[in-house]
Motif scaffolding. Structure first.
Motif, short mmCIF file in Angstrom:
data_model
loop_
_atom_site.label_atom_id
_atom_site.label_comp_id
_atom_site.label_asym_id
_atom_site.label_seq_id
_atom_site.Cartn_x
_atom_site.Cartn_y
_atom_site.Cartn_z
N THR A 65 32.14 52.31 -4.24
CA THR A 65 32.05 52.98 -2.93
C THR A 65 32.06 54.50 -3.10
N ALA A 66 32.95 55.01 -3.97
CA ALA A 66 33.01 56.46 -4.19
C ALA A 66 31.71 56.96 -4.79
N SER A 67 31.17 56.21 -5.76
CA SER A 67 29.94 56.64 -6.43
C SER A 67 28.74 56.58 -5.48
N GLY A 68 28.70 55.56 -4.65
CA GLY A 68 27.60 55.44 -3.69
C GLY A 68 27.71 56.46 -2.57
N SER A 69 28.95 56.80 -2.18
CA SER A 69 29.14 57.72 -1.05
C SER A 69 29.04 59.18 -1.45
N VAL A 70 29.28 59.49 -2.73
CA VAL A 70 29.20 60.90 -3.15
C VAL A 70 27.77 61.41 -3.00
N ILE A 71 26.82 60.48 -2.95
CA ILE A 71 25.41 60.84 -2.75
C ILE A 71 25.24 61.56 -1.40
N LEU A 72 26.04 61.13 -0.41
CA LEU A 72 26.01 61.79 0.91
C LEU A 72 26.46 63.24 0.82
N CYS A 81 21.17 54.61 -0.90
CA CYS A 81 20.65 54.35 -2.25
C CYS A 81 21.33 53.13 -2.87
N PRO A 82 20.58 52.06 -3.13
CA PRO A 82 21.20 50.88 -3.74
C PRO A 82 21.64 51.15 -5.19
N THR A 83 22.70 50.45 -5.60
CA THR A 83 23.20 50.59 -6.98
C THR A 83 22.28 49.84 -7.93
N LEU A 84 21.90 50.50 -9.03
CA LEU A 84 21.15 49.81 -10.08
C LEU A 84 22.11 49.23 -11.10
N CYS A 131 33.97 55.41 -14.80
CA CYS A 131 32.80 54.65 -14.37
C CYS A 131 31.57 55.54 -14.34
N VAL A 132 30.46 55.03 -14.82
CA VAL A 132 29.18 55.71 -14.62
C VAL A 132 28.26 54.77 -13.86
N GLY A 133 27.45 55.35 -13.00
CA GLY A 133 26.55 54.51 -12.21
C GLY A 133 25.19 55.14 -12.07
N THR A 134 24.19 54.30 -11.78
CA THR A 134 22.87 54.82 -11.42
C THR A 134 22.47 54.20 -10.09
N PHE A 135 21.89 55.03 -9.26
CA PHE A 135 21.49 54.61 -7.92
C PHE A 135 20.02 54.92 -7.74
N LEU B 96 20.50 43.24 -9.53
CA LEU B 96 19.09 42.89 -9.64
C LEU B 96 18.42 42.67 -8.29
N ARG B 97 19.18 42.13 -7.35
CA ARG B 97 18.66 41.89 -5.99
C ARG B 97 19.80 42.12 -5.02
N ALA B 98 19.46 42.36 -3.77
CA ALA B 98 20.52 42.50 -2.77
C ALA B 98 21.24 41.16 -2.63
N GLY B 99 22.56 41.22 -2.59
CA GLY B 99 23.35 40.01 -2.37
C GLY B 99 23.47 39.81 -0.87
N LEU B 100 22.63 38.94 -0.32
CA LEU B 100 22.60 38.77 1.14
C LEU B 100 23.85 38.06 1.63
N ASN B 101 24.00 38.02 2.95
CA ASN B 101 25.20 37.46 3.55
C ASN B 101 25.16 35.93 3.53
N ARG B 102 25.31 35.37 2.35
CA ARG B 102 25.35 33.92 2.20
C ARG B 102 26.19 33.57 0.98
#
Lengths: 156, 144
Positions: A65-72, A81-84, A131-135, B96-102
């Motif tokens: 959550t922190a890594s995804g939100s820091v993008i904001l 941005c989805p997490t890769l 933690c390291v992440g790519t988005f 790899l894919r979005a984990g949908l609500n299921r």
């Protein structure tokens, strides 16, 4: 954009994430390209009942959550941005009955990818996990305008 | 029941409910486990509280990670002599894919078992095993 706007955007954003609400995550500090979130201690997220240590999964969610939100805090316009991928290294178990903080930063932003790193720590300052992440950047248009407006609020 | 009795009971009966209810985080996300012969399939039933992205909507990436991490630890505990929860060293997760609500499933493989460290691979899927939503590798310290 100033730090108050950044903090408000992140607060509204994590307010829309059910699991972040369930964990009662809150914004501790927000500035350009940097963010600190707080995970309060709770008996519900204990992983090892013998020791009362919270489960790594809750730390993973905090750091994701922190890594995804820091993008904001790094981009002027809101983009979801989805997490890769996410790589978490656990240094030590979190001390029971104390909150865990996560300090995240974006350290490289390209047209397609955002690279982040994040550290989870407690009051004594010792690192719990790194933690390291790519988005992936899928563009502003990929997110409905109503949702973007909700996050950016009436500020601009 | 002591931890080793609980582990033995779970091994003997294939009933994971007692073991899982002893781990608060398992209940928090709703993790369940079923045994088919020697195979273990972990399940994460659909649960509104686990959602992240509200638009799709999709399960929070961290919950998918936590689900896979806990699955790997339980899997390892079931294949070990020691009743202790193994300590995680690192966790590397590809979405790899979005984990949908299921409902979501996970299965684990012990890639390498050394004296002190074990490496576990985890795959998570929803509709079809052939289309995983995430894969992960974890290292655990085994405390003798």
């Amino acid at each position: 954009m100033n730090d108050t706007i950044r903090r408000n955007r992140v607060t509204r954003f994590i307010g829309t994430l059910n699991q972040a609400q369930e964990l009662r995550l809150s914004v501790e500090d927000a500035r350009e390209g940097q963010l600190v979130l707080c995970l309060p201690y709770s008996d519900q997220i204990i992983g090892n009942p013998e020791t009362g240590v919270i489960h790594g999964g809750a730390i993973t969610t905090l750091m994701d959550t922190a890594s995804g939100s820091v993008i904001l805090c790094a981009l002027d316009e809101f983009e979801l941005c989805p997490t890769l991928d996410l790589r978490v290294d656990y240094m030590r178990p979190a001390e029971p009955r104390k909150p865990v903080f996560a300090r995240a930063e974006t350290y490289k932003i390209t047209r397609n990818i955002i690279f982040t790193r994040c550290e989870a720590f407690q009051e004594n300052g010792e690192t719990i996990a790194n933690c390291v992440g790519t988005f992936m950047r899928i563009g502003q248009e990929a997110t409905p305008k109503s949702y973007r407006d909700l996050i950016t609020g009436g500020e601009e | 029941m002591t931890d080793s009795e609980l582990l033995q009971y779970t091994r003997d009966t294939g009933d994971f409910s007692r073991m899982l209810s002893s781990i608060p985080y398992a209940d928090f996300i709703g993790l369940e486990c079923d045994r088919f012969g020697d195979d273990l399939i972990f399940r994460l039933p659909k649960k509104e509280q686990n959602l992240g992205n509200p638009i799709l909507p999709a399960i929070h990436g961290g919950v998918i990670g936590g689900f896979m991490e806990l699955s790997a630890a339980i899997y390892l505990m079931m294949s070990q002599e020691t009743p202790r929860m193994p300590r995680i060293v690192d966790f590397s997760l590809d979405y790899l894919r979005a984990g949908l609500n299921r409902e979501t499933y996970a299965e684990c493989h012990l890639t390498r078992q050394g004296n002190r460290v074990a490496n576990v691979m985890v795959t998570a899927w929803q509709k079809s095993r052939a289309q995983p939503i995430a894969t992960a590798r974890a290292h655990f310290l085994i405390e003798g």
